[in-house]
Write a protein that holds these residues in place. Structure first.
Motif, PDB file in Angstrom:
ATOM      1  N   PHE A 207       0.892  -1.215  -0.026  1.00 29.82           N
ATOM      2  CA  PHE A 207       0.208   0.085  -0.009  1.00 29.82           C
ATOM      3  C   PHE A 207       1.238   0.962  -0.073  1.00 29.82           C
ATOM      4  O   PHE A 207       0.445   2.385   0.556  1.00 29.82           O
ATOM      5  CB  PHE A 207      -0.621  -0.193   1.151  1.00 29.82           C
ATOM      6  CG  PHE A 207      -1.535  -1.563   1.303  1.00 29.82           C
ATOM      7  CD1 PHE A 207      -2.612  -1.202   0.089  1.00 29.82           C
ATOM      8  CD2 PHE A 207      -2.017  -2.202   2.700  1.00 29.82           C
ATOM      9  CE1 PHE A 207      -3.303  -2.454   0.388  1.00 29.82           C
ATOM     10  CE2 PHE A 207      -2.630  -3.206   2.755  1.00 29.82           C
ATOM     11  CZ  PHE A 207      -2.916  -3.836   1.091  1.00 29.82           C
ATOM     12  N   GLU A 208       2.331   1.193  -0.769  1.00 31.57           N
ATOM     13  CA  GLU A 208       2.825   2.589  -0.458  1.00 31.57           C
ATOM     14  C   GLU A 208       3.865   2.736  -1.327  1.00 31.57           C
ATOM     15  O   GLU A 208       3.505   1.772  -2.740  1.00 31.57           O
ATOM     16  CB  GLU A 208       4.248   2.134   0.637  1.00 31.57           C
ATOM     17  CG  GLU A 208       3.501   2.133   2.284  1.00 31.57           C
ATOM     18  CD  GLU A 208       4.123   1.528   3.104  1.00 31.57           C
ATOM     19  OE1 GLU A 208       5.908   1.454   3.034  1.00 31.57           O
ATOM     20  OE2 GLU A 208       3.913   1.421   4.353  1.00 31.57           O
ATOM     21  N   THR A 209       4.622   4.275  -1.374  1.00 34.12           N
ATOM     22  CA  THR A 209       5.300   3.732  -2.698  1.00 34.12           C
ATOM     23  C   THR A 209       6.752   3.947  -2.449  1.00 34.12           C
ATOM     24  O   THR A 209       7.201   5.038  -1.952  1.00 34.12           O
ATOM     25  CB  THR A 209       4.594   5.911  -3.453  1.00 34.12           C
ATOM     26  OG1 THR A 209       3.720   5.904  -2.736  1.00 34.12           O
ATOM     27  CG2 THR A 209       5.368   5.969  -4.500  1.00 34.12           C
ATOM     28  N   ASN A 210       7.436   2.753  -3.309  1.00 33.17           N
ATOM     29  CA  ASN A 210       8.714   2.370  -3.053  1.00 33.17           C
ATOM     30  C   ASN A 210       9.118   2.636  -4.558  1.00 33.17           C
ATOM     31  O   ASN A 210       9.842   0.610  -4.138  1.00 33.17           O
ATOM     32  CB  ASN A 210       8.583   1.760  -1.795  1.00 33.17           C
ATOM     33  CG  ASN A 210      10.704   2.215  -1.697  1.00 33.17           C
ATOM     34  OD1 ASN A 210      11.845   2.679  -2.075  1.00 33.17           O
ATOM     35  ND2 ASN A 210      10.790   1.116  -0.329  1.00 33.17           N
ATOM     36  N   PRO A 211       8.453   3.002  -5.212  1.00 33.93           N
ATOM     37  CA  PRO A 211       8.979   2.012  -6.634  1.00 33.93           C
ATOM     38  C   PRO A 211      10.763   1.415  -7.036  1.00 33.93           C
ATOM     39  O   PRO A 211      10.231   0.897  -7.543  1.00 33.93           O
ATOM     40  CB  PRO A 211       8.692   3.077  -7.385  1.00 33.93           C
ATOM     41  CG  PRO A 211       9.211   4.670  -7.271  1.00 33.93           C
ATOM     42  CD  PRO A 211       8.131   4.120  -5.352  1.00 33.93           C
ATOM     43  N   GLU A 212      11.081   2.027  -6.431  1.00 28.11           N
ATOM     44  CA  GLU A 212      12.922   1.820  -6.908  1.00 28.11           C
ATOM     45  C   GLU A 212      12.824   0.366  -5.845  1.00 28.11           C
ATOM     46  O   GLU A 212      13.931  -0.185  -5.406  1.00 28.11           O
ATOM     47  CB  GLU A 212      13.431   2.571  -7.124  1.00 28.11           C
ATOM     48  CG  GLU A 212      13.505   3.830  -7.147  1.00 28.11           C
ATOM     49  CD  GLU A 212      13.430   4.156  -8.535  1.00 28.11           C
ATOM     50  OE1 GLU A 212      14.208   3.021  -9.441  1.00 28.11           O
ATOM     51  OE2 GLU A 212      12.938   4.515  -9.326  1.00 28.11           O
ATOM     52  N   LYS A 213      12.180   0.037  -4.536  1.00 25.16           N
ATOM     53  CA  LYS A 213      12.438  -1.365  -3.816  1.00 25.16           C
ATOM     54  C   LYS A 213      13.564  -0.397  -3.086  1.00 25.16           C
ATOM     55  O   LYS A 213      14.448  -1.557  -2.751  1.00 25.16           O
ATOM     56  CB  LYS A 213      12.616  -2.626  -4.221  1.00 25.16           C
ATOM     57  CG  LYS A 213      11.264  -2.585  -5.432  1.00 25.16           C
ATOM     58  CD  LYS A 213      11.343  -4.097  -5.844  1.00 25.16           C
ATOM     59  CE  LYS A 213      10.539  -4.341  -6.605  1.00 25.16           C
ATOM     60  NZ  LYS A 213       9.096  -4.455  -6.199  1.00 25.16           N
ATOM     61  N   ASP A 214      13.669   0.853  -2.527  1.00 24.06           N
ATOM     62  CA  ASP A 214      15.507   1.049  -2.275  1.00 24.06           C
ATOM     63  C   ASP A 214      14.937   0.828  -0.740  1.00 24.06           C
ATOM     64  O   ASP A 214      14.136   0.961  -0.418  1.00 24.06           O
ATOM     65  CB  ASP A 214      15.480   2.935  -2.100  1.00 24.06           C
ATOM     66  CG  ASP A 214      15.981   3.239  -1.549  1.00 24.06           C
ATOM     67  OD1 ASP A 214      16.206   3.191  -0.603  1.00 24.06           O
ATOM     68  OD2 ASP A 214      16.940   4.841  -1.516  1.00 24.06           O
ATOM     69  N   ASP A 215      15.809   0.111  -0.274  1.00 28.08           N
ATOM     70  CA  ASP A 215      16.294  -0.262   1.217  1.00 28.08           C
ATOM     71  C   ASP A 215      16.031   0.998   2.222  1.00 28.08           C
ATOM     72  O   ASP A 215      14.919   0.110   3.071  1.00 28.08           O
ATOM     73  CB  ASP A 215      17.309  -1.531   1.567  1.00 28.08           C
ATOM     74  CG  ASP A 215      17.491  -2.541   0.987  1.00 28.08           C
ATOM     75  OD1 ASP A 215      16.566  -3.298   0.419  1.00 28.08           O
ATOM     76  OD2 ASP A 215      18.448  -3.430   0.325  1.00 28.08           O
TER      77      ASP A 215
END
Ligand code: ATP
Ligand SMILES: O=C(O)C[C@@H](O)[C@H](O)C(=O)CO
Length: 336
Positions: free
Chosen positions: A216-224
């Motif tokens: 349900f969140e925005t982290n398009p780069e899958k940034d750790d």
């Protein structure tokens, strides 16, 4: 720098709640399940494996869970006791539920899978009323694992345990341990994982497990770093994101991303890496070691387990981990 303070006056080092089951690991490796004829039986279930790992490392441990009233359930309880794990809060089911089985397929060192039989599994029937507050009050650490959140009443039992741990000041560790087959929907999974993670001091998971939680969140780069930062607004002091053979990164609220070297391994099978890594890492942090040294210890413990046939039975002692690290440093161990 100390990120987590353990309540050292408590006699029990480590307690875990959740799944106790059986692993049946293929004896004939490097072939598909269709061609596998024999298996060796071990105690399994991620939180059980981690507890066995902690006991092998010399800590006082206890397990909170439910076993079937059958031969498999008795095998599990006996194995825990032989490993000096307190079983006063291992409850025997009286409804006819069965022991969960995990048949493992070992096609190659990198291609392994697990076939699960978990209908009417006893471990998911633990109720909140069965969780002993007095046991959690004695523990320095409570570890929860995500699979126990998949169904009621075990889901409520975990939240009850979390509330006792908060009340009595235990450090809470969450091993995400996401097994999709136990859950009904991705939305339900993400919701309960997030609710539990808010209460935890140390969170460990793979990149894929955190992706599931970020539904349900925005982290398009899958940034750790973005993934970890969210949890520092709640209770977290350390968030570890694991990347398999590439190693792992531990983030802390000061914004530092801690990395440690990983070791080579002659890999037999990949599963069990996460459980042994968790045991080694938590052990290190409890000794007051740096995050980097604790991660290194977890990585070495993981290498020992993935170079072996089992998960639980292969959990190393401290002497075995020290020896593995020394042999790697002398160049005596190379990757498979
Ligand atoms: N092939 C490998 N060689 C060396 N070390 C490994 C290898 N695979 C995993 N590890 C070590 O184990 C740690 C945890 O592994 P991984 O990220 O695969 O966890 P996991 O997916 O939770 O494991 P599991 O397969 O048990 O669910 C890694 O950070 C690394 O230190
Ligand atoms: O977690 C399971 O149910 C299976 C485990 O017992 C198995 O040992 C494993 O996958 C370890 O992470």
């Amino acid at each position: 720098m100390t990120y987590v303070t353990f309540p050292l006056d408590k006699p029990l080092d480590f307690a875990a709640i959740g799944r106790l089951c059986i692993d049946l690991n293929a004896n004939e490796i490097h072939r598909p399940m269709e061609e596998t004829m024999t298996f060796t039986k071990y105690v399994g279930g991620s939180p059980a494996n981690i507890t066995i790992g902690m006991a092998r490392l010399g800590l006082q441990t206890a397990f909170i869970g439910k076993i079937a009233n059958d031969q498999m359930g008795r095998f599990i309880e006996d194995y825990l006791q032989r490993n000096r794990i307190e079983t006063t809060n291992v409850v025997t089911d009286q409804t006819g539920a069965v022991t969960g089985l995990a048949f493992t397929e070992i096609k190659s060192p990198t291609d392994c899978s697990i076939l699960m039989y978990r209908d009417n599994a006893a471990d998911l029937l633990l109720t909140p009323a069965e969780v002993q507050e007095s046991l959690i009050a004695r523990a320095k650490v409570l570890l929860i694992s995500g699979t126990a959140l998949a169904q009621s009443p075990s889901r409520e039992a975990v939240f009850q345990a979390l509330s006792y741990a908060k009340k009595h000041g235990a450090v809470i560790v969450f091993d995400l341990d996401y097994r999709p087959y136990t859950w009904k929907s991705a939305e339900e999974t993400a919701t309960y994982y997030n609710l539990a993670a808010e209460k935890c001091d140390i969170i460990l998971g793979t990149r894929e497990e955190f992706d599931m939680m970020e539904r349900f969140e925005t982290n398009p780069e899958k940034d750790d770093r973005i993934t970890a930062a969210k949890w520092f607004d709640y209770s977290a002091k350390i968030v570890i994101i694991k990347h398999g053979k590439e190693g792992s990164i531990a983030y802390t609220p000061d914004g530092v991303g801690h990395r440690a070297k990983s070791f080579p391994a002659k890999v037999v099978k990949t599963f069990g890496a996460g459980d042994s890594y968790a045991a080694g890492f938590i052990y290190g942090i409890m000794q007051g070691w740096t995050i980097e040294k604790s991660m290194e210890y977890g990585s070495a413990a993981a290498c020992i387990v993935i170079s072996s046939h089992s998960c639980s039975d292969a959990m190393p002692t401290a002497a075995q981990v020290d020896d593995y690290i020394e042999r790697c440093n002398r160049g005596e161990i190379t990757a498979s």
